[in-house]
Motif scaffolding. Structure first.
Motif: not given
Length: 98
Positions: A55-63, A80-95
């Motif tokens: 659920v948390g992952q889904a919220l982060a991806l939605h954002a 939580f969002m910081r940890a998720q963003s560090l795990r997902h390098e593909e989010w670097a365009d918006v994070v």
């Protein structure tokens, strides 16, 4: 489970939140708007009953998807969002890491 989680965005003048209602439990990720092109995700709350279900992952991806669609960036102040963003390098365009 992540694919079946419905998420609503509730906007206010100064920010808002993403809300997922799953099995009569509410999870949320709140944000404040720093500028028209920048939001700060400041809090994520997932009830114990929903932990481990994505659920948390889904919220982060939605954002992240909203940021891409809306043309804004995210500052992940929430741990939580910081940890998720560090795990997902593909989010670097918006994070934006500080």
């Amino acid at each position: 489970m992540e694919d079946h989680i419905h998420i609503d965005r509730q906007d206010t003048e100064s920010g808002g939140r993403y809300v997922a209602n799953v099995s009569n439990h509410e999870a949320e990720m709140s944000y404040s708007r720093a500028s028209p092109r920048l939001i700060i995700i400041d809090h994520t709350s997932v009830p114990d009953a929903l932990r481990g279900q994505g659920v948390g992952q889904a919220l982060a991806l939605h954002a992240v998807e909203d940021a891409r669609a809306g043309g804004w960036k995210i500052i992940p102040l929430c741990p939580f969002m910081r940890a998720q963003s560090l795990r997902h390098e593909e989010w670097a365009d918006v994070v934006q890491q500080r």
